[in-house]
Design a protein around this motif. Structure first.
Motif, PDB file in Angstrom:
ATOM      1  N   ASP A  55      -3.077   5.592  -0.764  1.00  0.00           N
ATOM      2  CA  ASP A  55      -4.344   4.999  -1.176  1.00  0.00           C
ATOM      3  C   ASP A  55      -5.385   5.150  -0.073  1.00  0.00           C
ATOM      4  N   CYS A  56      -6.621   4.774  -0.394  1.00  0.00           N
ATOM      5  CA  CYS A  56      -7.715   4.805   0.588  1.00  0.00           C
ATOM      6  C   CYS A  56      -8.109   3.395   1.000  1.00  0.00           C
ATOM      7  N   THR A  57      -7.427   2.374   0.461  1.00  0.00           N
ATOM      8  CA  THR A  57      -7.706   0.960   0.706  1.00  0.00           C
ATOM      9  C   THR A  57      -9.013   0.515   0.058  1.00  0.00           C
ATOM     10  N   GLU A  98      -1.069  -1.042  -4.519  1.00  0.00           N
ATOM     11  CA  GLU A  98      -2.296  -0.257  -4.353  1.00  0.00           C
ATOM     12  C   GLU A  98      -1.900   1.141  -3.878  1.00  0.00           C
ATOM     13  N   SER A 136       2.042  -6.570  12.931  1.00  0.00           N
ATOM     14  CA  SER A 136       2.266  -5.146  12.662  1.00  0.00           C
ATOM     15  C   SER A 136       3.657  -4.775  13.144  1.00  0.00           C
ATOM     16  N   THR A 159      -8.730  -2.843  -1.908  1.00  0.00           N
ATOM     17  CA  THR A 159      -8.784  -4.006  -1.021  1.00  0.00           C
ATOM     18  C   THR A 159     -10.202  -4.244  -0.539  1.00  0.00           C
ATOM     19  N   GLU A 160     -10.911  -3.176  -0.177  1.00  0.00           N
ATOM     20  CA  GLU A 160     -12.290  -3.323   0.290  1.00  0.00           C
ATOM     21  C   GLU A 160     -13.159  -3.962  -0.787  1.00  0.00           C
ATOM     22  N   HIS A 178       0.261  -8.442   3.313  1.00  0.00           N
ATOM     23  CA  HIS A 178      -0.791  -7.472   3.026  1.00  0.00           C
ATOM     24  C   HIS A 178      -1.060  -6.712   4.325  1.00  0.00           C
ATOM     25  N   GLU A 179      -0.661  -5.458   4.358  1.00  0.00           N
ATOM     26  CA  GLU A 179      -0.711  -4.696   5.602  1.00  0.00           C
ATOM     27  C   GLU A 179      -2.099  -4.628   6.228  1.00  0.00           C
ATOM     28  N   THR A 180      -3.132  -4.552   5.394  1.00  0.00           N
ATOM     29  CA  THR A 180      -4.484  -4.400   5.921  1.00  0.00           C
ATOM     30  C   THR A 180      -5.026  -5.694   6.491  1.00  0.00           C
ATOM     31  N   LEU A 181      -4.611  -6.829   5.942  1.00  0.00           N
ATOM     32  CA  LEU A 181      -5.223  -8.103   6.303  1.00  0.00           C
ATOM     33  C   LEU A 181      -4.388  -8.936   7.267  1.00  0.00           C
ATOM     34  N   HIS A 200       0.845  -1.194   0.000  1.00  0.00           N
ATOM     35  CA  HIS A 200       0.000   0.000   0.000  1.00  0.00           C
ATOM     36  C   HIS A 200       0.883   1.247   0.000  1.00  0.00           C
TER      37      HIS A 200
END
Length: 397
Positions: free
Chosen positions: A74-76, A134, A110, A79-80, A103-106, A71
């Motif tokens: 971006d606004c993610t 992204e 951390s 991914t959403e 994948h940082e969001t999933l 990422h």
């Protein structure tokens, strides 16, 4: 099977091996393949002209491609969008079809754990993984606008992108800058291809893009080591070979000259064309009008009553004001109304009237002579139109 993935077969499972180890039945996989043939992008080579059983046999032997997802600005939203897929659902995708390494969001980890996971994945699969990017990359004042684990975004992309077998730029931001690159563009936002022009890159623009386009690209690469045929903007043709206007559900209203004038007016409620509201459909190449989001009919911008903003076009989205009408280059302008039913008739000259009258008189005279001749041949010499005395009304002559 691509050579890079063959080399990594000792550390990566095939889809069949993964399903067997996880206790997923063959029947469930066949159902998945049937769904894939319906939901995956049109023209996907691995499903074209094949039965679900043939697709399953081919996909089962595919080595699950390792994927690293980064990422940037971006606004993610991309991914959403991916999280909402159902054929396959996201769990099937990341657990059984691809091998999502980072994948940082999933991911659960951390900080230091996340950084270590990324470093290990890059080292383990160098030259073999697919990098999905992204978000746009800032180029001004390195390190001020964005850092990842203490490194400027430019350096991170150069390092991880340089070791990838292929790169997929998902979303308009990663494709060519997107929203962050709109004027005045304080960060100098650019897309991946601007910084790594010599890499194998597929752009999947959209805000957000349809997640099945990504699925098609990943599976084609995993299946035979090739990327889809692309246009001049590096977009896969199977998903961007048509313009929205040609297949729009409101096209008939455009042709009839029925346009929405403002949100909420009668035309808007009746589903009229949004061209005069600034719809960029005539200049936008994408499959939105034929492949709706989340497998729900009419779930796309125009379907819910909003004009297309041209988010898949580099020169349109975030460049042309939202409500500015675009020019029609290859499409004839619609009529202002339907053609009139009645037309204005011209007057006849006296000479033409006389000639017509003469012709009608001649035809009438000829008819009278013919009728008299016919009556005499039948033995009746009464006035034309009367009934002979030896016949009943309604009898044949």
């Amino acid at each position: 099977m691509p050579n890079a993935l063959v080399a990594s077969a000792k550390v990566l499972e095939t889809i069949d091996e993964r399903l067997l180890r996880c206790g997923i039945s063959r029947r469930a996989f066949l159902i998945f393949c049937s769904s894939l043939m319906i939901a995956a992008p049109y023209g996907l080579a691995i499903t074209e002209k094949k039965t679900p059983e043939e697709v399953a046999a081919g996909l089962g032997k595919v080595v699950r491609p390792p994927v690293i997802w980064l990422h940037f600005q971006d606004c993610t939203g991309c991914t959403e969008s991916l999280l909402q897929t159902s054929h396959p659902d996201f769990g099937d995708l990341i657990l059984n079809i691809i091998s999502l390494e980072y994948h940082e969001t999933l991911m659960a980890g951390s900080g230091l754990q996340a950084r270590q996971a990324l470093d290990e994945a890059v080292k383990k699969y160098a030259g073999k993984y697919i990098l999905v990017v992204e978000g746009s990359i800032p180029t001004k004042d390195q390190g001020i606008y964005m850092k990842m684990a203490g490194r400027p975004a430019l350096n991170v992309l150069a390092d991880i992108g340089g070791k990838a077998a292929a790169i997929v730029a998902i979303g308009s931001c990663a494709s060519w800058g997107g929203i962050p690159s709109a004027d005045p563009d304080p960060t100098g936002a650019v897309g991946v291809a601007d910084l790594l022009p010599n890499k194998s890159i597929v752009n999947i623009p959209g805000c957000p893009p349809n997640p099945y386009t990504l699925l098609g690209v990943l599976l084609q690469y995993a299946s035979n080591g090739t990327l889809p045929e692309a246009d001049e903007l590096r977009r896969p043709k199977f998903a961007f070979d048509r313009d929205i206007h040609e297949h729009c559900t409101r096209r008939a209203h455009f042709d009839a000259g029925n346009f929405v004038k403002q949100y909420g007016d009668e035309g808007h409620r009746e589903g009229w064309c949004l061209y005069e509201m600034g719809c960029k459909g005539p200049e936008t190449h994408a499959g939105c009008s034929t492949r709706h989001f989340n497998e729900i009919p009419d779930v796309w911008p125009i379907g819910i009553g909003a004009p297309c903003i041209g988010c898949t076009e580099k020169s349109v989205a975030f460049r042309i004001p939202m409500f500015q009408v675009v020019q029609l280059h290859t499409i004839a302008a619609p009529p202002t109304s339907f053609a009139p039913i009645t037309t204005t008739h011209g007057s006849m000259s006296p000479l033409a009237t006389g000639l017509v009258g003469l012709g009608v008189g001649a035809l009438a005279g000829a008819g009278y002579v013919a009728s008299r001749k016919f009556s005499k041949e039948q033995g009746y010499d009464g006035p034309p139109g009367s009934t002979p005395s030896n016949s009943e009304p309604g009898d044949d002559a």
